[in-house]
Design an enzyme around this catalytic site. Structure first.
Site, mmCIF file in Angstrom:
data_model
loop_
_atom_site.group_PDB
_atom_site.id
_atom_site.type_symbol
_atom_site.label_atom_id
_atom_site.label_comp_id
_atom_site.label_asym_id
_atom_site.label_seq_id
_atom_site.Cartn_x
_atom_site.Cartn_y
_atom_site.Cartn_z
ATOM 1 N N ASP A 246 -6.740 -8.330 4.618
ATOM 2 C CA ASP A 246 -5.912 -9.124 3.698
ATOM 3 C C ASP A 246 -5.329 -10.370 4.367
ATOM 4 O OD1 ASP A 246 -6.446 -7.304 1.711
ATOM 5 O OD2 ASP A 246 -4.607 -6.160 2.005
ATOM 6 N N SER B 254 0.835 -1.215 0.000
ATOM 7 C CA SER B 254 0.000 0.000 0.000
ATOM 8 C C SER B 254 0.862 1.255 0.000
ATOM 9 C CB SER B 254 -0.894 0.021 1.254
ATOM 10 O OG SER B 254 -1.826 -1.015 1.200
HETATM 11 C C1 S3P Z 1 -5.621 -1.369 0.071
HETATM 12 C C2 S3P Z 1 -6.835 -1.394 0.703
HETATM 13 C C3 S3P Z 1 -7.603 -2.629 0.945
HETATM 14 C C4 S3P Z 1 -6.736 -3.872 0.802
HETATM 15 C C5 S3P Z 1 -5.867 -3.823 -0.415
HETATM 16 C C6 S3P Z 1 -4.957 -2.609 -0.391
HETATM 17 C C7 S3P Z 1 -4.956 -0.074 -0.138
HETATM 18 O O1 S3P Z 1 -8.657 -2.709 -0.002
HETATM 19 O O2 S3P Z 1 -7.531 -5.026 0.798
HETATM 20 O O3 S3P Z 1 -5.056 -4.986 -0.500
HETATM 21 O O4 S3P Z 1 -3.750 -0.039 -0.449
HETATM 22 O O5 S3P Z 1 -5.622 0.960 0.023
HETATM 23 P P1 S3P Z 1 -10.086 -1.993 0.257
HETATM 24 O O6 S3P Z 1 -9.839 -0.560 0.400
HETATM 25 O O7 S3P Z 1 -10.910 -2.308 -0.960
HETATM 26 O O8 S3P Z 1 -10.649 -2.625 1.487
#
Ligand code: S3P
Length: 427
Positions: free
Chosen positions: A314, A23
């Protein structure tokens, strides 16, 4: 490519540094491209998803150099991005697709975005709806709810928006669009999701206020280039933590793992399950990090739901696996978001762990797992989903007999050195 694994009751010992946070790595490229000047990113995750982000910004004319895990971004600011002459290919990355929509909506040019087969199934309405309220002009399949998407950049206006789902991707897309919008955008977040975008906005010089689940950002702010130190990804560390917990006589130190509180649900949950784990925080600014020592542990089943879910969304495939080794029943609820991840992770986890003999059932919004059960070797499917592939890789450590994982290459989406690390630790 199918990968065949067979272990003989291994112990995991030693110390590793897990790769950079996915992220944060995505956001570092995005913010470095918006900002004016030279941004340097250390500890960047060289996984396929983050490389998709780099390739998209190069198509917008941003100069990005990559040497080992150092990335240098030279940008003259987002006002000087150029209209891409090719489709922006976001690969398997939901974060790239969704956050870039927020950025492209406020440009002065036209762009087209598409990803792989998994991206084509993932809901984009949650992003398109608030962006359209801001004035965005986005067209695509089923009224713009699925990729490929065509974005005609336009002047956006601020909104006052309450997030209908606890999603950092939706929140971030709106915040990135808000940077270019006229007026002050206000976001109400009923359940807090990861806040890397908010932290990075401040790091690149923006003023943002955050109080009582309300975020406010004034449009028209310019960002200045910065240095970003990416912490290790707790979502990757989680697989090694899980491996240590469920094998015998194991002890592993994970260095410099990100412990942003919006991401540490996995640590809280395994502790509640009875894990022996020590977290020694490093002296860092901005994103927090720690060295984590984890030991083999006797685990017990627990109930997981509510506000905890976004803090470990995750990690739920891995948690389902370790719950098969815990005494008693583990109930995972309020996790319907799993159904719209890289694959339907409720259906996929239940199907794959059942093949190995787990006592697991799906519910509409989660899973119920009865443990402990012995796992037996099986032919596992990753569905091209990196976290499913890694779950199978960890399950192989304790399974009797051979585990075969199809399309194991997909693990390079977030953890390219996963099997190398397992080899080092099991030696
Ligand atoms: C992420 C947010 C999450 C996560 C994804 C990465 C991000 O998704 O599951 O692997 O980097 O903002 P969601 O915002 O759809 O929950």
């Amino acid at each position: 490519m199918a990968l065949s694994l067979s272990y003989n009751n291994p112990s995991l010992t030693g110390s590793i540094q897990v790769p950079g946070d996915k992220s944060i790595s995505h956001r570092a490229i995005m913010f470095g491209s918006i900002a004016t000047g030279i941004t340097t990113v250390e500890g960047f995750l060289m996984g396929d998803d983050c490389l998709s982000t780099i390739s998209c910004f190069r198509k917008l004319g941003v100069e990005i150099e990559v040497t080992h895990d150092l990335v240098t971004i030279k940008s003259q600011g987002d006002d000087l991005w150029k209209e891409p002459s090719q489709v922006l290919d976001t690969g398997n990355s939901g974060t790239t697709t969704r956050l870039m929509l927020g950025l492209l909506a406020g440009t002065s040019f036209h762009s087209i975005m598409a990803g792989d087969q998994s991206i084509a199934k993932r809901p984009m309405k949650r992003i398109i709806s608030p962006l359209r309220e801001m004035g965005a002009d986005i067209k695509g399949r089923q009224d713009g709810h699925y990729t490929p998407l065509a974005i005609q950049g336009t002047q956006l206006k601020a909104i006052d928006y309450t997030l209908p789902v606890a999603s950092a991707q939706v929140k971030s897309a709106v915040l990135l669009a808000a940077l270019k919008a006229d007026g002050k955008t206000i976001i109400h977040e009923p359940i807090v999701s990861r806040d890397h975008t908010e932290i990075m906005l401040e790091h690149f010089g923006a003023t943002i206020t955050r109080q009582d689940h309300v975020i406010k950002l004034e449009g028209g702010q310019k960002l200045t280039a910065a240095h970003v130190q990416v912490t290790g990804d707790i979502s990757s560390a989680a697989f090694i933590i899980g491996a240590v917990l469920i094998t015998q006589d194991s002890k592993v130190v994970l260095k410099n793992v990100g412990i942003n509180p919006t991401r540490t649900g996995i640590l809280d949950v395994v502790e509640q399950m009875g894990a022996r784990i020590e977290v020694n925080e490093n002296d860092t600014q901005g994103e927090r990090s720690a060295d984590i020592t984890v030991y083999s542990s006797a685990l017990r089943g627990i109930e997981i739901g509510g506000e905890m879910i976004p803090r470990l969304i995750d990690e739920l495939p891995l948690i389902a696996l370790i719950a098969t080794q815990a005494e008693g029943t583990t109930v995972i609820k309020d996790a319907e978001e799993l159904r719209v991840k890289e694959t339907d992770r409720i259906a996929a986890v239940v199907k794959e762990l059942s093949k190995m003999g787990a006592a697991i059932e799906a519910t509409e919004d989660g899973m119920i797992i009865h443990g402990p059960t012995e796992l037996i070797g099986a032919k596992m499917t990753s569905y091209g989903d990196h976290r499913l592939g890694m779950m199978a890789g960890i399950a192989a450590l304790i399974a009797t007999g051979e585990v075969v994982i199809d399309d194991a290459e997909c693990i390079s989406i977030s953890y390219p050195s996963f099997f190398e690390h397992l080899n080092i630790l099991t030696k």
